[in-house]
Write an enzyme that holds these catalytic residues in place. Sequence first.
Site, PDB file in Angstrom:
ATOM      1  N   ARG A 128       6.206  -3.102  -7.626  1.00 26.20           N
ATOM      2  CA  ARG A 128       5.995  -1.796  -7.011  1.00 26.20           C
ATOM      3  C   ARG A 128       7.276  -0.995  -6.866  1.00 26.20           C
ATOM      4  O   ARG A 128       7.287   0.215  -6.984  1.00 26.20           O
ATOM      5  CB  ARG A 128       5.399  -1.971  -5.617  1.00 26.20           C
ATOM      6  CG  ARG A 128       3.969  -2.382  -5.581  1.00 26.20           C
ATOM      7  CD  ARG A 128       3.535  -2.396  -4.153  1.00 26.20           C
ATOM      8  NE  ARG A 128       3.871  -1.151  -3.497  1.00 26.20           N
ATOM      9  CZ  ARG A 128       3.174  -0.037  -3.598  1.00 26.20           C
ATOM     10  NH1 ARG A 128       2.083  -0.009  -4.291  1.00 26.20           N
ATOM     11  NH2 ARG A 128       3.565   1.055  -2.988  1.00 26.20           N
ATOM     12  N   CYS A 168      -1.198  -4.698  -3.990  1.00 18.21           N
ATOM     13  CA  CYS A 168      -0.766  -6.070  -4.200  1.00 18.21           C
ATOM     14  C   CYS A 168      -1.473  -6.915  -3.152  1.00 18.21           C
ATOM     15  O   CYS A 168      -2.249  -6.388  -2.340  1.00 18.21           O
ATOM     16  CB  CYS A 168       0.745  -6.208  -4.147  1.00 18.21           C
ATOM     17  SG  CYS A 168       1.424  -6.090  -2.512  1.00 18.21           S
ATOM     18  N   ASP A 173       8.621  -8.323   7.013  1.00 17.03           N
ATOM     19  CA  ASP A 173       9.115  -9.283   6.017  1.00 17.03           C
ATOM     20  C   ASP A 173       9.575 -10.602   6.637  1.00 17.03           C
ATOM     21  O   ASP A 173       9.951 -11.529   5.914  1.00 17.03           O
ATOM     22  CB  ASP A 173      10.264  -8.656   5.206  1.00 17.03           C
ATOM     23  CG  ASP A 173       9.750  -7.658   4.177  1.00 17.03           C
ATOM     24  OD1 ASP A 173       8.523  -7.559   3.991  1.00 17.03           O
ATOM     25  OD2 ASP A 173      10.583  -6.965   3.557  1.00 17.03           O
ATOM     26  N   ARG A 186      -1.277  -0.463  -0.412  1.00 12.79           N
ATOM     27  CA  ARG A 186       0.016   0.155  -0.674  1.00 12.79           C
ATOM     28  C   ARG A 186      -0.062   1.458  -1.477  1.00 12.79           C
ATOM     29  O   ARG A 186       0.417   1.544  -2.616  1.00 12.79           O
ATOM     30  CB  ARG A 186       0.949  -0.846  -1.344  1.00 12.79           C
ATOM     31  CG  ARG A 186       1.037  -2.133  -0.547  1.00 12.79           C
ATOM     32  CD  ARG A 186       2.029  -3.092  -1.096  1.00 12.79           C
ATOM     33  NE  ARG A 186       3.380  -2.765  -0.694  1.00 12.79           N
ATOM     34  CZ  ARG A 186       4.422  -3.567  -0.878  1.00 12.79           C
ATOM     35  NH1 ARG A 186       4.259  -4.721  -1.459  1.00 12.79           N
ATOM     36  NH2 ARG A 186       5.622  -3.217  -0.482  1.00 12.79           N
ATOM     37  N   PRO A 187      -0.644   2.508  -0.880  1.00 16.39           N
ATOM     38  CA  PRO A 187      -0.709   3.800  -1.576  1.00 16.39           C
ATOM     39  C   PRO A 187       0.669   4.449  -1.713  1.00 16.39           C
ATOM     40  O   PRO A 187       1.647   3.996  -1.101  1.00 16.39           O
ATOM     41  CB  PRO A 187      -1.612   4.631  -0.671  1.00 16.39           C
ATOM     42  CG  PRO A 187      -1.544   3.990   0.667  1.00 16.39           C
ATOM     43  CD  PRO A 187      -1.220   2.540   0.455  1.00 16.39           C
ATOM     44  N   ILE A 188       0.732   5.529  -2.498  1.00 18.54           N
ATOM     45  CA  ILE A 188       2.000   6.256  -2.676  1.00 18.54           C
ATOM     46  C   ILE A 188       1.859   7.703  -2.232  1.00 18.54           C
ATOM     47  O   ILE A 188       2.628   8.561  -2.614  1.00 18.54           O
ATOM     48  CB  ILE A 188       2.484   6.198  -4.143  1.00 18.54           C
ATOM     49  CG1 ILE A 188       1.341   6.557  -5.090  1.00 18.54           C
ATOM     50  CG2 ILE A 188       3.081   4.844  -4.490  1.00 18.54           C
ATOM     51  CD1 ILE A 188       1.791   7.011  -6.451  1.00 18.54           C
ATOM     52  N   ASP A 189       0.830   7.963  -1.400  1.00 13.65           N
ATOM     53  CA  ASP A 189       0.542   9.352  -1.012  1.00 13.65           C
ATOM     54  C   ASP A 189       1.732  10.021  -0.320  1.00 13.65           C
ATOM     55  O   ASP A 189       1.967  11.217  -0.501  1.00 13.65           O
ATOM     56  CB  ASP A 189      -0.707   9.393  -0.114  1.00 13.65           C
ATOM     57  CG  ASP A 189      -0.584   8.499   1.103  1.00 13.65           C
ATOM     58  OD1 ASP A 189      -0.128   7.344   0.942  1.00 13.65           O
ATOM     59  OD2 ASP A 189      -0.911   8.935   2.215  1.00 13.65           O
ATOM     60  N   LEU A 190       2.495   9.252   0.456  1.00 17.07           N
ATOM     61  CA  LEU A 190       3.613   9.876   1.182  1.00 17.07           C
ATOM     62  C   LEU A 190       4.767  10.240   0.236  1.00 17.07           C
ATOM     63  O   LEU A 190       5.441  11.251   0.430  1.00 17.07           O
ATOM     64  CB  LEU A 190       4.106   8.943   2.299  1.00 17.07           C
ATOM     65  CG  LEU A 190       3.052   8.640   3.376  1.00 17.07           C
ATOM     66  CD1 LEU A 190       3.535   7.553   4.322  1.00 17.07           C
ATOM     67  CD2 LEU A 190       2.707   9.911   4.161  1.00 17.07           C
ATOM     68  N   ASN A 204      16.170  -5.497  -1.096  1.00 17.36           N
ATOM     69  CA  ASN A 204      15.508  -4.222  -0.815  1.00 17.36           C
ATOM     70  C   ASN A 204      16.473  -3.051  -0.737  1.00 17.36           C
ATOM     71  O   ASN A 204      16.048  -1.894  -0.770  1.00 17.36           O
ATOM     72  CB  ASN A 204      14.690  -4.321   0.474  1.00 17.36           C
ATOM     73  CG  ASN A 204      13.411  -5.126   0.275  1.00 17.36           C
ATOM     74  OD1 ASN A 204      13.091  -5.501  -0.852  1.00 17.36           O
ATOM     75  ND2 ASN A 204      12.699  -5.394   1.350  1.00 17.36           N
TER      76      ASN A 204
HETATM   77  C1  UD1 Z   1       9.429  -1.845   1.750  1.00 15.20           C
HETATM   78  C2  UD1 Z   1      10.007  -3.187   1.385  1.00 15.20           C
HETATM   79  C3  UD1 Z   1       9.067  -4.305   1.812  1.00 15.20           C
HETATM   80  C4  UD1 Z   1       8.739  -4.171   3.296  1.00 15.20           C
HETATM   81  C5  UD1 Z   1       8.245  -2.774   3.621  1.00 15.20           C
HETATM   82  C6  UD1 Z   1       8.035  -2.551   5.105  1.00 15.20           C
HETATM   83  C7  UD1 Z   1      11.296  -2.688  -0.585  1.00 15.20           C
HETATM   84  C8  UD1 Z   1      11.484  -2.856  -2.048  1.00 15.20           C
HETATM   85  N1  UD1 Z   1      10.225  -3.225  -0.054  1.00 15.20           N
HETATM   86  O1  UD1 Z   1       8.221  -1.697   1.023  1.00 15.20           O
HETATM   87  O2  UD1 Z   1       9.711  -5.552   1.552  1.00 15.20           O
HETATM   88  O3  UD1 Z   1       7.753  -5.104   3.617  1.00 15.20           O
HETATM   89  O4  UD1 Z   1       9.196  -1.790   3.166  1.00 15.20           O
HETATM   90  O5  UD1 Z   1       9.207  -2.774   5.810  1.00 15.20           O
HETATM   91  O6  UD1 Z   1      12.126  -2.112   0.076  1.00 15.20           O
HETATM   92  N2  UD1 Z   1       2.248   3.561   2.943  1.00 15.20           N
HETATM   93  C9  UD1 Z   1       1.306   4.573   2.782  1.00 15.20           C
HETATM   94  N3  UD1 Z   1       1.603   5.576   1.911  1.00 15.20           N
HETATM   95  C10 UD1 Z   1       2.766   5.628   1.204  1.00 15.20           C
HETATM   96  C11 UD1 Z   1       3.716   4.602   1.387  1.00 15.20           C
HETATM   97  C12 UD1 Z   1       3.424   3.581   2.276  1.00 15.20           C
HETATM   98  O7  UD1 Z   1       0.257   4.548   3.402  1.00 15.20           O
HETATM   99  O8  UD1 Z   1       2.972   6.570   0.420  1.00 15.20           O
HETATM  100  C13 UD1 Z   1       1.942   2.453   3.884  1.00 15.20           C
HETATM  101  C14 UD1 Z   1       1.891   1.116   3.131  1.00 15.20           C
HETATM  102  O9  UD1 Z   1       0.630   0.898   2.544  1.00 15.20           O
HETATM  103  C15 UD1 Z   1       2.199   0.141   4.239  1.00 15.20           C
HETATM  104  C16 UD1 Z   1       3.174   0.913   5.134  1.00 15.20           C
HETATM  105  O10 UD1 Z   1       2.994   2.297   4.794  1.00 15.20           O
HETATM  106  O11 UD1 Z   1       1.045  -0.174   4.943  1.00 15.20           O
HETATM  107  C17 UD1 Z   1       4.619   0.505   4.927  1.00 15.20           C
HETATM  108  O12 UD1 Z   1       4.983   0.726   3.596  1.00 15.20           O
HETATM  109  P1  UD1 Z   1       6.458   1.115   3.172  1.00 15.20           P
HETATM  110  O13 UD1 Z   1       7.319   1.252   4.367  1.00 15.20           O
HETATM  111  O14 UD1 Z   1       6.377   2.253   2.223  1.00 15.20           O
HETATM  112  O15 UD1 Z   1       6.897  -0.178   2.375  1.00 15.20           O
HETATM  113  P2  UD1 Z   1       7.517  -0.275   0.943  1.00 15.20           P
HETATM  114  O16 UD1 Z   1       8.550   0.771   0.756  1.00 15.20           O
HETATM  115  O17 UD1 Z   1       6.433  -0.386  -0.074  1.00 15.20           O
END
Ligand code: UD1
Length: 415
Positions: A93, A117, A305, A122-126, A23
């Site tokens: 992702r 997944c 994780d 897992r949205p990307i709004d942020l 990661n």
């Molecule tokens: C990363 C890790 C993953 C780990 C996760 C949480 C990598 C490649 N992957 O995933 O192994 O499980 O951190 O520690 O580093 N969310 C939103 N909007 C967004 C982004 C996230 O709502 O724009 C939500 C996600 O749906 C989730 C939560 O925030 O419920 C945590 O996500 P995030 O911290 O972004 O995890 P990843 O970066 O995807």
Amino acid sequence: MPKLTIEGGHTLSGTVTASGSKNAALPILASCILLDGQSTITNIPYLKDIVIMLRVLNILGLRAEYHNNNTVKVWNQKKIKHIAPYDLVTSMRASFFVAGPIMAKTGYAKIPLPGGCCIGSRPIDLHLKGFKALGASINIEHGFVELKAAKLVGTRIYLDFPSVGATENIMMAACLAEGETIIENAAQEPEITDLANALIKGGAKIKGSGTSIITVYGVRSLKGIEYSVIPDRVEAGTLLIAGAITKGDVTVEKVNNNHLEPLNQKLIEAGLEIKQGINSTRVIYKGVLNAVNIETLPFPGFPTDMQAQIMALLCTAKGTSVIKETIFENRFMHAHELKRMGAVIKTENHHAFVYETEHLSGAEVKITDLRAGAALILAGLVARGHTTVYGLKHLNRGYDNLPQKLRSLGGILFV
Ligand code: UD1
């Protein structure tokens, strides 16, 4: 169908070395889009997700390849392409990490929406909120996100949730923005600090990584780096649990103990002994394993994780453990497979109640996601008889030869 069979009942002992962090490596490789010239990144784990990231970089016009199993060389000398490939981004992702760097470097990026997944939507709004605040215009159409920005300008960005990926993507984009960007409620995971350190080596000006407020002062360009990735705290934790669940004595070398603290504290609470060396952690079974309660949280809370792996361990503990998953909405799929091995687990929304089980018994089980796979293998190590695990593609995405590492500690696993 590829499968792995585990003969349960062997106590694991000895010393094993942790690989580099998946990661941390993934965003650092994506950041090479920002780094002009040649970069050499060492302590990269050898696994499928990294191979996918290298393919994405090559399609984007960089040359990126494994030099040996742990070193990746990247040449960033040609014009960067704007469009990331659909099949790769949707299969992993983390490929979305290229969005911020492509946009910052070229002014225009067209990236497929990564989609959900099996562990959550897992949205990307942020990520997008951050890009917009930096001055990008965003258009979502036909399954792609288009990001346009003639110029990015530093600003204040408050994240509603400390998303790891959003913090990394915004931090990378801000490196080439004009002026100062402040990311508030930033994620504090060690992988964020590792990415920041890699970027700083390339000439970026970043302060506060590892805290909830990160400040990035934009620079005009960044240069290639030589950089070594931090150890994989999730792999290390999985190996420590392998020692604990088999009532063994396992030392994992080349770890950062600070990164393992949230897990180690729970292992101690459960009755295990933890001995820390300068770069090593040793777990020793002391005759008891008690139930403990777990709540997954952003770092420095207990990592989501490691939730599946600790659930496998707690199936063998005395008493009832309550596990609360707060990060992902659907991350208990392993519980259903563990139940096929005799575990007594009840799941209710975000909670899993893990009851005392007399013993786990070997069964045929299916891996649904990476960490679920690790949990099933851990359960197989202690179950009576043989456990056959299917769906190894998930495991190979994120573990650098886990079966071989477990064999080196005395586990019996065969394909
Ligand atoms: C990363 C890790 C993953 C780990 C996760 C949480 C990598 C490649 N992957 O995933 O192994 O499980 O951190 O520690 O580093 N969310 C939103 N909007 C967004 C982004 C996230 O709502 O724009 C939500 C996600 O749906 C989730 C939560 O925030 O419920 C945590 O996500 P995030 O911290 O972004 O995890 P990843 O970066 O995807």
